[in-house]
Design a protein around this motif. Structure first.
Motif, short mmCIF file in Angstrom:
data_model
loop_
_atom_site.label_atom_id
_atom_site.label_comp_id
_atom_site.label_asym_id
_atom_site.label_seq_id
_atom_site.Cartn_x
_atom_site.Cartn_y
_atom_site.Cartn_z
N ILE A 210 0.79 -1.15 -0.01
CA ILE A 210 0.00 -0.03 0.03
C ILE A 210 0.81 1.30 0.05
CG2 ILE A 210 -0.33 0.14 2.46
CD1 ILE A 210 -3.06 0.99 -0.10
N SER A 211 1.90 1.33 0.77
CA SER A 211 2.96 2.38 0.77
C SER A 211 3.31 2.77 -0.40
CB SER A 211 3.94 2.23 1.64
OG SER A 211 3.63 2.02 2.90
N GLU A 212 3.69 1.79 -1.55
CA GLU A 212 4.32 1.68 -2.75
C GLU A 212 2.88 2.32 -3.79
OE1 GLU A 212 6.26 -1.21 -6.01
OE2 GLU A 212 6.11 -1.89 -3.88
N MET A 213 1.91 2.10 -3.43
CA MET A 213 0.76 2.54 -4.15
C MET A 213 0.46 3.81 -3.68
SD MET A 213 -1.72 -0.78 -4.07
CE MET A 213 -2.71 -0.74 -5.46
N THR A 214 0.63 4.47 -2.74
CA THR A 214 0.40 5.67 -2.18
C THR A 214 1.54 6.81 -2.89
OG1 THR A 214 -0.39 5.03 -0.32
CG2 THR A 214 0.42 7.33 -0.22
N LEU A 215 2.66 6.24 -3.05
CA LEU A 215 3.78 6.95 -3.52
C LEU A 215 3.67 6.86 -5.14
CD1 LEU A 215 6.73 5.92 -1.43
CD2 LEU A 215 5.89 8.07 -1.68
N PHE A 216 3.16 5.76 -5.71
CA PHE A 216 2.84 6.01 -7.07
C PHE A 216 1.60 6.87 -7.41
CE2 PHE A 216 -0.56 4.49 -10.04
CZ PHE A 216 0.19 4.36 -11.08
N ALA A 217 0.60 6.82 -6.48
CA ALA A 217 -0.74 7.87 -6.60
C ALA A 217 0.02 9.39 -6.66
CB ALA A 217 -1.69 7.54 -5.75
N LEU A 218 0.91 9.48 -5.72
CA LEU A 218 1.47 10.82 -5.56
C LEU A 218 2.26 11.38 -6.69
CD1 LEU A 218 1.80 13.30 -3.32
CD2 LEU A 218 3.92 12.30 -2.62
N ASP A 219 3.14 10.26 -7.12
CA ASP A 219 3.97 10.48 -8.32
C ASP A 219 2.78 10.92 -9.57
OD1 ASP A 219 5.74 9.70 -10.72
OD2 ASP A 219 7.05 10.05 -9.29
N TYR A 220 1.97 10.11 -9.52
CA TYR A 220 1.16 10.03 -10.85
C TYR A 220 0.33 11.54 -10.72
CZ TYR A 220 -2.47 8.07 -14.17
OH TYR A 220 -3.16 8.03 -15.24
N VAL A 221 -0.05 12.05 -9.59
CA VAL A 221 -0.99 13.18 -9.48
C VAL A 221 0.19 14.54 -9.76
CG1 VAL A 221 -1.60 14.78 -7.72
CG2 VAL A 221 -2.56 12.29 -7.69
N CYS A 222 1.21 14.37 -9.17
CA CYS A 222 2.31 15.42 -9.04
C CYS A 222 2.51 15.47 -10.63
CB CYS A 222 3.48 15.36 -8.30
SG CYS A 222 3.09 15.47 -6.59
N LYS A 223 2.53 14.52 -11.49
CA LYS A 223 2.89 14.66 -12.83
C LYS A 223 1.78 15.27 -13.42
CE LYS A 223 4.87 11.69 -16.27
NZ LYS A 223 4.80 10.11 -16.76
N ALA A 224 0.50 14.65 -13.36
CA ALA A 224 -0.61 15.31 -13.87
C ALA A 224 -0.66 16.84 -13.51
CB ALA A 224 -1.69 14.62 -13.20
N MET A 225 -0.25 17.07 -12.54
CA MET A 225 -0.32 18.54 -12.09
C MET A 225 0.20 19.60 -13.02
SD MET A 225 -1.84 20.13 -9.56
CE MET A 225 -1.90 20.32 -7.81
N GLN A 226 1.50 19.21 -13.69
CA GLN A 226 2.01 19.86 -14.47
C GLN A 226 1.14 20.26 -15.79
OE1 GLN A 226 5.58 17.48 -15.18
NE2 GLN A 226 6.86 19.01 -13.91
N THR A 227 0.49 19.14 -16.11
CA THR A 227 -0.51 19.45 -17.35
C THR A 227 -1.60 20.23 -17.05
OG1 THR A 227 0.44 17.22 -18.20
CG2 THR A 227 -1.45 18.11 -19.41
N PHE A 228 -2.07 19.81 -15.67
CA PHE A 228 -3.43 20.49 -15.00
C PHE A 228 -3.18 22.02 -15.38
CE2 PHE A 228 -4.92 16.80 -12.39
CZ PHE A 228 -5.55 16.43 -13.43
N LYS A 229 -2.26 22.31 -15.02
CA LYS A 229 -1.66 23.94 -14.96
C LYS A 229 -1.94 24.51 -16.25
CE LYS A 229 1.11 23.79 -10.52
NZ LYS A 229 2.54 23.87 -10.13
N GLN A 230 -1.55 23.75 -17.16
CA GLN A 230 -1.14 24.43 -18.70
C GLN A 230 -2.80 24.33 -19.10
OE1 GLN A 230 1.08 21.55 -20.62
NE2 GLN A 230 2.98 22.11 -19.43
N LYS A 231 -3.61 23.53 -18.59
CA LYS A 231 -4.94 23.54 -19.32
C LYS A 231 -6.04 24.40 -18.69
CE LYS A 231 -4.05 19.78 -22.06
NZ LYS A 231 -4.04 19.59 -23.48
N MET A 232 -5.58 24.76 -17.35
CA MET A 232 -6.65 25.40 -16.59
C MET A 232 -7.02 26.61 -17.29
SD MET A 232 -5.06 25.82 -12.87
CE MET A 232 -4.76 24.28 -11.90
N ASN A 233 -8.45 26.96 -17.42
CA ASN A 233 -9.00 28.20 -17.93
C ASN A 233 -9.63 29.01 -16.79
OD1 ASN A 233 -10.96 30.00 -19.06
ND2 ASN A 233 -11.41 28.76 -20.83
#
Ligand code: C2E
Ligand code: CA
Ligand code: CA
Length: 411
Positions: A210-233
């Protein structure tokens, strides 16, 4: 037997019998001091086959089944033993790990089988009972085996990148703009299709995965955040600095000493401001290790992360502890939201939770909001954020990006 004993430690006087051949026992004993003789056969025909002294465990087979004792154990000096009974042994084993429990039971079972091959002439195991025990163990072994298989599947799925995160919008109640997302895990199973967390999260929580999965989720989210910032209207989204994504935390994470550094590393790797990540911690899990939870969460908050208490109201925990944890947000559980229009006591609870959160300076998210009537009611009671099917279901990354650039479909 002497009465001078506490729960686990027993004093056995010289000449007293600790274990009697033919009787059913429930305990094993660790000899702390003194010596015992081990006898087989009864009355005049009994013969001493061994002696046992400090550090030896005797009667251990009673920990796995209720077959009659195969020997008599009698003190030949004053002795002190520590008693371990079967229920306690099973509970401890079970608490540790299902797989360990299975392996331990199988080893003990094989040991008994080996011993019975070496049994003295004339001794017979009662066959009917033996079969029952074997069956019970085999069932336990099957369950544990099934669990090993599933955990191995999850491990492989992590390696093969089969997990992804869906994003469910969290909407600002006042402005109706998207304030953030909750990241919810999905398993793209090669044969079974898209799987929901109820089929794998709890199992992962029983292992270190589960700890590995949490870190995976955090990594996925932080990576997604970079694109989210570009898409924000701006038209559809709260100001960029207020935008956040929530990641679900498991109670196991709270006792992971290395977690804090790993979180820090991930935030830096993707240049994400800590305030844009919220960690959701389920209320009922907090009390398993409250001190550890408090310490880890405080460290996370000091780093700038926001902490949400999830499923609030379902944990049956005392309200008095709430202020001692460093929470920024409180999520009212969907079970209250879905009942509040028809059930007066649920409504009273929702109102009380809102008042409590406000008095503790916490923001409030209502989750599982499906109907406009629920939405209106929650807005009226000044809930800060709304999450639920009334706005949107959890969606894949690409759709979440569309929401950020073009707004939610129904608003
Ligand atoms: P949760 O944290 O309480 O997440 C909210 C759940 O409610 C999600 O279920 C979401 O799809 C569902 N939901 C949202 N709005 C509505 C609504 O209006 N009506 C109804 N009926 N349901 C709604 P999901 O995605 O199946 O997740 C279930 C649980 O699995 C989550 O409950 C969370 O405890 C756990 N989970 C999900 N992802 C992760 C993860 O990455 N890590 C950990 N540790 N747990 C996760
Ligand atoms: Ca959650
Ligand atoms: Ca929840």
């Amino acid at each position: 037997m002497s009465t001078r004993s506490n729960a686990f430690r027993k004093e056995i006087l010289n000449g007293e019998t600790l274990i009697k051949e033919g009787e059913v026992g429930e305990s094993a004993y660790l000899i702390e001091s003194g010596h015992f003789e081990i006898l087989i056969g009864k009355g005049k025909t009994s013969s001493r086959i061994n002696t046992a002294g400090p550090g030896t465990i005797i009667g251990e087979m009673a920990l796995i089944d209720d077959l009659p004792r195969t020997a008599t154990v009698r003190a030949i000096t004053d002795c002190v033993v520590i008693e371990v009974n079967r229920a306690e042994f099973s509970r401890r084993l079970h608490d540790v790990d299902a797989v360990l429990e299975m392996i331990m039971k199988v080893i003990l079972k094989r040991y008994r089988e080996t011993l019975s091959l070496l049994k003295p002439a004339g001794y017979k195991n009662p066959p009917a009972r033996k079969v029952a025990v074997v069956e019970k163990e085999d069932i336990a072994a099957l369950d544990a085996f099934d669990e090993i298989m599933k955990i191995t599947d999850i491990k492989n799925a992590l390696k093969n990148d089969e997990f992804i995160l869906y994003f469910q919008p969290i909407v600002c109640a006042k402005s109706e703009k998207i304030a953030g997302f909750e990241a919810l895990m999905r398993w793209q199973h090669p044969e079974k299709g898209l799987l929901f967390p109820d089929s794998f999260i709890m199992l992962a929580e029983t292992s270190e995965l589960i700890s590995e999965m949490t870190l995976f989720a955090l990594d996925y989210v932080c990576k997604a955040m970079q694109t989210f910032k570009q898409k924000m209207n701006k038209k559809y989204i709260v100001p960029e600095d207020d935008f956040f994504v929530s990641v679900n935390f498991s109670v196991k994470d709270l006792s992971d000493e290395t977690l804090f550094d790993k979180i820090n590393e991930t935030l830096k790797k993707y240049d994400v401001k800590p305030g844009q990540i919220h960690f959701e911690v389920v209320e009922s899990l907090l009390m398993e290790e409250p001190e550890k939870a408090k310490e880890t969460l405080t460290k996370c908050q000091e780093l700038g992360l926001h902490i949400s208490i999830d499923d609030f109201g379902t944990g049956y925990s005392s309200l008095s502890y709430l202020h001692s944890f460093p929470f920024n947000l409180l999520k009212i559980d969907k079970s209250f939201v879905s009942k509040m229009l028809h059930d007066e006591s649920s409504l009273v609870l929702v109102k009380a939770i809102i008042t409590l959160a406000k008095s503790l300076n916490m923001e409030i998210i209502a989750e599982g909001v499906e109907y406009v009537e629920e939405l209106m009611m929650l807005k009226q009671h000044e809930v800060d954020f709304i999450q639920g099917y009334c706005y949107a279901k959890p969606v894949p990354f690409e759709t979440a990006c569309e929401y950020l650039s073009s707004g939610l479909p129904l608003s």
